[in-house]
Write a protein that holds these residues in place. Structure first.
Motif: not given
Length: 1591
Positions: A1310-1318
């Motif tokens: 989750l933290t990784h996809s959040f960082s990647k998305l934004f």
């Protein structure tokens, strides 16, 4: 009950026996409750009349007794009862003719199956029936019960008598199907087959008769009403299951739900649960528990001993050590000698090539009929003479070679491949096209007519056309018109097909050749003549190339073997495009000037006797059929009087190699011998696309004895050994021979796998053939060709037996006495399970021998194997009849399981029933196996019933781990670690030291004093800003405002009598500044604040009990709250959930008078309790911890230091402010450090997703704190909107640290996809980190501004289960990424300890995290101060090493790893990795599992799984999955979930529960509350879509 007035003991012995038998049938599920009562009443009727007059039982649904809806009782082995035999006799005439399929039926086999089932009955096996929610979405019978329509009947389907009779009106089947399946999920607890019903006799109406739905007491008994009642009621109304947040605020209103209210420190007796409970606090008064109990009882049955043992999984991959079973039969015969066919005779007038034969008959016998085609009614449509066939073929050949391109270019050259696309109903056009191609010397590739883009196997046909290099397709005008077109009228480009040019071959489009043009007919050579397609087991379609000489030789061999004569008549029911239909009906017939009558498949479906009538009318000498055609003709023969089959000298059975053909042949002979059929004319044969005809039985001499049968032992067959079955006739296979080897051929039997070693005479192997009349190669695929067409058998020592190459036929068999060939199966139907071989056909036959009353369609059963956990697992998929009730289907499935288990000694992994007409079909109506398997594995099969049996068939599990007794002392472990060079696993944050505001700390030891100091020194400094959903600041608080509001509240508390200093006060506020003011008001008044999340107004029934419980447990003297909430607490709605009369004093703080308290309380010492922190843990435990003033000061100082907070800083907080670190950041940190906090209530995000990110950008925030739920909302809701956000000017480049506050393992994905998305909005990839706290210490780790970035490691999941940590490379199989939980806070020390021995562990060892810090909590808050209950959680000492320090046990497993990075002091950085909570772990098979790991695997299993949770109940693993797709996907998830958990975790799932989105309860921190879920499930409150109990 009917016998109320009857004394059963006084009845005659015979009647008592019949009653007992009836009871047995009911308990075994052989008869429905309704049928049972009816028959029982009938038996007792004569005796009833004498005792009292009772109304006779009503007739059901107006059915005549003969057509009772109850299935006829199965004749058990001892069934001598006259009444049951009478009953069977009356049933016989009404039986739908489709219920006996002689194709797969041998009576011997049926008996065997019945006997096996009877044996199982004695063992009393009770399988729990799955629970299914009735909803009008999917399996609502109206959608998927196609009206009974004969057009759906398939290739192997008997033409049912329904289709012959008048059609039912749609109303009747809609009503009856609704009636049959409107049982609600709450009612589906009917006892499943095999459960004893004696206990239920008094309330017999509970045991459901399938047609009459059981009604919950309050509902109306109308079937339709019931069906609609079960659809989900509009969630807005908040009608949800009682203890689960209603759908309206599905994931939004996070509800902290304690399970049955287990309060730490509260004695069990005070738990408010009034249910009866089992030892582990689980309510038993539930239907689910009975089902699980039933499942457990089933699983306790002794398993078959595993076929192969596994040794201990000692950190290495599980390695199989096969232990040979001493009872395995071994081959004892000598090595086989190749069998030679008779020599191929030379006949003087045989033509030099097949085309030459056609030329000869066209010239000399032009009027002689070559082919008669039938129309759909079975009447002759046209007859093609040899003259016409010749002239049209020549025209076509001329057109192909000369007229396709422009004047000077030739499109087709000799040797090019051309596709032939002709429907089955048009043999004439096909013949002309085929011979036209031969004459033009181009190579025809006959294929099926494509019907749509989605045809089963369509892309594989594309592969065939591609590998053969086909660019041109010949077809007829009618066929071309019927092909699917694009909107512009062009022919659709089929999936995977090359671009084709379509050529129409109707006569009017052909050009007559000029006088001098003659086709070139060379002598047959080795050039390819035609290509026949063949599908492999995996579904790939390949082309078998047949040379001109092989084609001619094959025709000669068939002519010799079948003794064909010129001018005979042959009736062909087979597909003329390939195989026997082509070889006999198109090629050999032309060579011998035979008249062929072609009966298409469509005619057979409409009139199954058509081929018999054609034989009779044309006095045909030869007929070419499949077992299916024999069966259909037999079913329909009653309509015929005057047919004679006396003219037949040969009835060739094309699939005579199927072991089950023997029964069809026998049954057909029985019926038609009366019509002149001679026994010796039945000629089974064996063929394969590669070897062509392998063997055929020659027509016998009248009166000669018929060949013998082989009766083989099934268990011998499974080991590949021939043993005549003597002892147990139930597991026997009777096979008939397929005659002798073809003329001119040489045959031997070789091992099917590995090098082609010759078999022994009593071994079963693959038949290989050497002959000039066989296929040459797979066209365009030289690699695969070598292994099939150029095999040189070797002897036992491995030396080749000669030079000549053999062709693998793909048939498995042996050579019997007299060189007769027997075939027992095909390579592609072979399933190898645990080293034993089973034939798919055999399993189908067994399944069909279990009378499927009205459950499945025959001929629509697919059997295949899937590889799961190092072995093949057998899956059976069948199409269910629309009128089959749930119980019938389930009963049929459980009986199939038992039958296959008894007869084949193999466990089924999965049995699935799908709706009628949903399986992918082959062109002639059979089931497309490889496509079905693909759908199964992709989760796109959409079954309507499924039964998984992993417990019974997965016998290769690793042995459970035995926990070793702790014999080695902890000190020796430590010494061992030191010797091994490992340091003790501990880590510490930097020193708290004396920091810059020493005066502040010294003067204002306590937080309330700090607030007073700030109000004097810097009164107008804004501490708090509260935002609403629009991002507008609705409320702010400066230091002085906050101080004054706190004073008002303190004054109000002091004024009220009954509230004393030191008493607990509950603060019930929405997230905001009121909450903060009330907190400091309590401290000013000397009361102890307890913050509680307010109840959700739309869901009081679920949320208010938690509030009530905290108020009761904390013994609060008073509640501070807002006006709105006060009204709610006293409302009528609240009164229905809790007792509102016993609330403590409620003070509404909205409009308090401006008063100052007389004095402001100052704690006498720092150890005085400042506040209580109550929280519901993920295990459903409600715990309150005491936080002292000293701990508050130390914690705030630690956070200030770590995050560099001071008065000019701004931070944004989007967290719930009720407990843990969230509360500390929201209420305490700003007052201590003086920074400004922008408060964003997480609930506002639901209405405005961009609120949080927009605020960060607008205020240029550097540090922000959020929860996982907030991050997930943004990831899911805004993931696709980064461009729009960018356009609105959202820029996150300012964010230096974004910390997720949690008490769990970091959610890396989750933290990784959040960082990647934004990242596109400027968010630094290094910004996101996590914090870690627990109940005993609210903040252990928090990634601050200094210190290295959090590191990630990959650990081996298998070793984690053994409580070991083994680091592996990224991407290693079974690797699990773990992220460090943030830097350890200043003043905190952690050590990793073995929870059993309490001794410290070495670096990189998994153990419990213990913590020592000035801000540890003081202890659990309990009613009687029973701290000793959990004292060891707070003040524990190590058993050795450093026995002085006091540690607190966090209850979390983790490890410390020294990294290569350096921290601020220049030392190497020790990272703390949290693996999971000890309370949450599952102990299964002696190993320790973390639920999150299993859940992560489950989420990957299917795209429709939105969330999942797992828990155990009495050693069963239960997986709950939220379905976010359509409800028809629900049952697809069951096998995929079971597979993935078995593959990745080596665990067998016991129960799979499919629920709606939002059902898994989640607390405010975004953590799943698995124990609450477990209790809801066991108390049957989940309203699941489907519950599958894996056997």
């Amino acid at each position: 009950m009917a016998e109320r007035g009857v004394d059963v003991s006084a009845l005659p012995q015979e009647v008592r026996e019949q009653l007992a038998e009836l009871d047995l049938e009911l308990s075994e599920g052989d008869i429905t409750q309704k049928g049972y009562e009816k028959k029982r009443a009938k038996l007792l009727a004569p005796y009833l009349v004498q005792t009292q007059t009772l109304a006779p039982p009503p007739a059901y649904d107006g059915q005549s007794p003969g057509l009772s809806s109850a299935p006829a009782p199965k004749p058990g082995p001892s069934n001598s009862s006259s009444s049951s035999s009478r009953h069977r006799r009356t049933r016989r005439p009404h039986r739908s003719s489709g219920t006996r399929d002689e194709r797969y039926r041998s009576d011997i086999h049926t008996e065997a199956v019945q006997a096996a089932l009877a044996k199982h009955k004695e063992e009393k096996m009770a399988l729990p029936m799955p629970t299914k929610r009735r909803s009008t979405y999917v399996q609502s019978p109206v959608d998927n019960c196609t009206p009974p329509d004969s057009s759906s009947s398939s290739d192997d389907e008997a033409v049912s008598s329904e289709s012959a009779g008048p059609q039912q009106s749609p109303d009747t089947w809609i009503n009856s199907s609704l009636h049959a399946s409107s049982t609600s999920s709450s009612a589906s607890s009917t006892l499943s087959h095999g459960e004893s019903r004696s206990a239920q006799a008094p309330q017999s109406q509970q045991a459901l008769p399938p047609p009459a739905p059981a009604q919950p007491p309050h509902s109306q008994p109308s079937a339709l009403a019931e069906a609609f009642a079960q659809t989900r009621i509009d969630p807005g109304g908040g009608v949800g299951p009682p203890d689960v947040p209603s759908q309206a605020q599905a994931r939004g209103s996070r509800v902290d739900l304690p399970t049955n209210a287990v309060v730490r420190g509260m004695s069990r007796g005070q738990s408010r649960s009034s249910m009866m409970e089992t030892a582990d606090g689980v309510p038993v008064s539930s239907r689910v528990s009975t089902k699980i109990q039933q499942l457990l009882n089933t699983l306790k049955r002794p398993k078959r001993p595993p076929l192969s043992e596994f040794f201990m999984d000692d950190q290495e991959e599980i390695v199989e050590v096969p232990q040979a079973d001493p009872n395995t039969p071994r081959p004892e015969g000598r090595q086989i000698i190749p069998v030679k066919g008779e020599p191929l005779g030379v006949v003087s007038n045989w033509p030099p090539a097949l085309q030459a034969a056609l030329a000869r008959w066209g010239a000399t016998q032009g009027k002689s009929p070559a082919l008669t085609a039938l129309d759909i009614t079975g009447k002759p449509l046209y007859t093609l003479t040899y003259g016409k066939l010749w002239s049209r073929s020549v025209k076509l050949a001329y057109t192909l070679l000369n007229k396709l391109g422009t004047k000077n270019e030739q499109i087709l050259k000799p040797g090019d491949r051309v596709a032939l696309v002709y429907p089955n109903s048009d043999p004439g056009m096909f013949w002309v096209a085929f011979y036209g191609c031969l004459l033009a010397e181009v190579i025809p590739v006959p294929i099926e007519v494509p019907l749509s883009r989605k045809d089963a196997g369509s892309s594989q046909v594309g592969f065939l056309l591609g590998s053969c290099g086909v660019g041109l397709a010949l077809t007829s005008e009618i066929c071309l018109k019927g092909l699917p077109k694009t909107p512009t009228g062009e022919i659709l480009q089929f999936k995977g097909w090359p671009r084709l040019k379509w050529v129409v071959t109707d006569s009017k489009y052909l050009t007559k050749p000029s006088k001098d043009w003659q086709p070139h007919i060379p002598t047959a050579n080795t050039d390819t003549a035609y290509i026949e397609y063949k599908a492999s087991k995996e579904g790939t379609v390949m082309g078998v190339a047949v040379s001109k000489v092989a084609m001619l030789t094959h025709c000669q061999a068939l002519t010799q073997a079948c003794n064909y004569c010129e001018g005979e008549t042959l009736v062909n029911v087979l597909d003329f495009k390939k195989d026997m239909g082509l070889w006999h009906g198109v090629l050999t017939s032309v060579m011998n000037r035979i008249h062929t009558i072609s009966v298409p498949y469509a005619v057979m479906k409409a009139c199954p006797l058509s081929w018999v009538q054609r034989v009779h009318i044309h006095k045909a000498r030869v007929a070419l059929v499949k077992c299916r055609d024999l069966h259909w003709a037999m079913m329909a023969h009653r309509d015929q009087r005057d047919t004679s089959l006396a003219s037949l000298r040969m009835l060739i059975v094309a699939d005579g190699a199927n072991p089950w053909s023997v029964s069809s042949c026998d049954a057909f002979l029985n019926v038609f011998q009366a019509y002149g059929l001679k026994p010796e004319v039945v000629c089974p044969c064996a063929t394969s696309p590669e070897a062509m005809t392998v063997a055929i039985r020659r027509p016998g001499v009248p009166g000669a004895p018929l060949p013998a049968r082989a009766v083989l032992s099934m268990s011998g067959l499974s080991h590949g050994i021939i043993r005549v079955n003597t002892e147990d006739k139930n597991s026997a296979l009777t096979v008939q021979d397929v005659g002798h080897v073809m003329p001119g051929a040489l045959m031997c039997i070789v091992k099917p796998d590995g090098p082609p070693m010759l078999c022994k005479t009593d071994e079963i192997g693959e038949i290989v053939v050497n002959s000039r009349a066989g296929g040459n190669m797979y066209y365009g695929l030289p690699g695969v060709t070598k292994n099939t067409f150029e095999v040189i058998p070797v002897n036992a020592s491995g030396a080749p037996i000669g030079e000549i190459p053999f062709v693998r036929s793909g048939l498995l068999g042996f050579v019997g006495p007299g060189s007769l060939i027997f075939v027992v199966g095909k390579n592609e139907g072979l399933l190898i399970v645990s080293g034993r071989r089973h034939s798919a056909d055999d399993l189908v036959a067994t399944a069909l021998a279990v009378e499927p009353v009205k459950t499945v369609y025959r001929g629509r059963i697919a059997v295949f194997s899937v590889t799961v956990f190092y072995d093949e697992r057998i899956v059976i998929v069948a199409e269910q009849r629309p009128d089959a009730s749930e119980e019938d289907s389930f009963q049929w499935m459980s009986r199939v399981l038992q039958a296959i288990d008894s007869i084949h000694q193999v466990g089924l992994y999965c049995l699935a029933l799908v709706s009628a007409n949903t399986l992918p079909k082959t062109p002639l109506g059979g089931i497309h196996i490889s496509d079905t398997k693909q759908l199964f594995l992709e989760g796109a099969l959409h079954p309507c019933n499924i039964l998984m049996c992993p417990h019974t068939c997965v016998t290769n599990m690793p042995k459970p781990r035995q926990k070793q007794p702790v014999g080695v002392g902890p000190a020796s472990i430590m010494v061992g670690n030191l010797v091994a060079g490992k340091r003790i696993a501990q880590a510490a944050g930097r020193d708290l030291g004396l920091i810059e505001d020493q005066d502040l700390v010294r003067k204002h030891q306590f937080l309330p004093e700090a607030l007073q100091w700030r109000a004097q020194t810097d009164p107008d400094h804004t501490l708090y800003v509260l935002l609403n959903a629009k991002g507008v600041a609705v409320c702010t608080a400066t230091c002085v405002q906050l101080h004054k509001r706190a004073e008002k509240i303190a004054a109000a508390l002091m004024e009220r009598s009954g509230i004393n200093m030191g008493e607990n006060v509950v603060l019930l506020y929405p997230p905001g500044i009121d909450l903060i003011a009330a907190f400091y008001g309590c401290l000013y008044a000397g009361c102890i604040p307890v913050t509680v999340r307010p109840p959700h107004p739309q869901n009081l029934s679920a949320t208010l009990p938690t509030v009530r419980m905290i108020i009761d447990v904390s013994k609060a003297a008073c509640i501070l709250t807002t006006q709105v909430l006060m009204k709610i607490l006293r409302s009528k709605e609240a009164a229905t959930t809790v007792n509102i009369k016993t609330w403590p004093i409620i003070i509404d703080t909205d409009d308090l008078p401006r008063k100052r308290p007389p004095t402001i309380f100052k704690p006498p010492n720092a150890e005085v309790i400042a506040y209580l922190d109550f929280s519901v843990s993920t295990t459903g435990m409600l715990t309150g911890v005491k936080i002292s003033h000293a701990a508050v000061g130390a914690l705030c100082r630690s956070i200030k230091l770590q995050c560099e907070l001071y008065s000019s800083r701004q931070i944004a907080i989007c967290l719930d402010p009720y407990c843990g670190l969230g509360f500390v950041l929201w209420c305490l940190a700003s007052v201590y450090s003086g920074h400004q906090s922008i408060l964003i209530p997480p609930l506002e995000l639901e209405s405005s997703l961009t609120l949080w990110l927009g605020t960060l950008s607008q205020y240029r925030i550097r540090d922000t704190f959020c929860s996982y739920s907030v991050m997930e909302l943004c990831t899911k809701g805004l993931g696709g909107q980064t461009e729009q956000l960018k356009a609105r000017g959202v820029n996150l480049a300012c964010v230096r640290s974004c910390v997720v506050i949690a008490e769990e393992r970091p959610r890396l994905a989750l933290t990784h996809s959040f960082s990647k998305l934004f990242k596109d909005l400027g968010l630094s990839m290094r910004a996101v980190s996590t914090a870690f706290g627990s109940r005993v210490n609210l903040a252990i780790c928090l990634q601050g501004t200094t210190g290295p970035d959090p590191s990630t490691v990959y650990v081996d999941m298998k070793s984690l289960r053994h409580d070991r940590v083994r680091l592996v490379e990224r991407g290693a199989p079974q690797s699990l990424p773990l992220m460090e939980s943030g830097t350890i806070l200043p003043g905190v020390r952690v050590i990793i300890v073995n929870p059993e021995t309490r001794g410290p562990l070495g670096d990189s060892h998994l153990g419990e995290i213990w913590v020592n810090s000035p801000h540890n909590a003081t202890g659990y808050y309990t009613i009687y101060g029973e701290e000793n209950l959990q004292a060891d959680h707070f003040n524990t000492k190590l058993s050795f090493g450093d026995p002085q320090t006091l540690w607190a046990r966090t209850g979390y497993l983790g490890f410390v790893k020294r990294t290569e990075l350096t921290d601020s002091s220049g030392d190497r950085h020790d990272a703390l990795f949290v693996v999971g909570s000890l309370d949450e772990t599952l102990e299964l098979r002696g190993l320790r599992y973390h639920p999150i790991d299993i859940e992560t695997s489950v989420l990957r299993a299917h795209r429709s799984i939105g969330e999942s949770a797992v828990f155990t109940w009495t050693n069963l693993l239960v997986v709950v999955a939220e379905l976010c797709g359509s409800e028809q996907d629900a049952l697809d998830l069951v096998p995929l979930v079971t597979n993935v958990v078995l593959e990745e975790h080596h665990l067998i799932v016991g129960v799979v529960v499919i629920v709606d989105p939002g059902v898994i309860p989640i607390n405010s921190r975004g953590e799943k509350q698995r124990m609450h879920l477990r209790d809801s499930f066991l108390a049957d409150q989940l309203d699941p879509i489907y519950v599958a109990y894996n056997m």
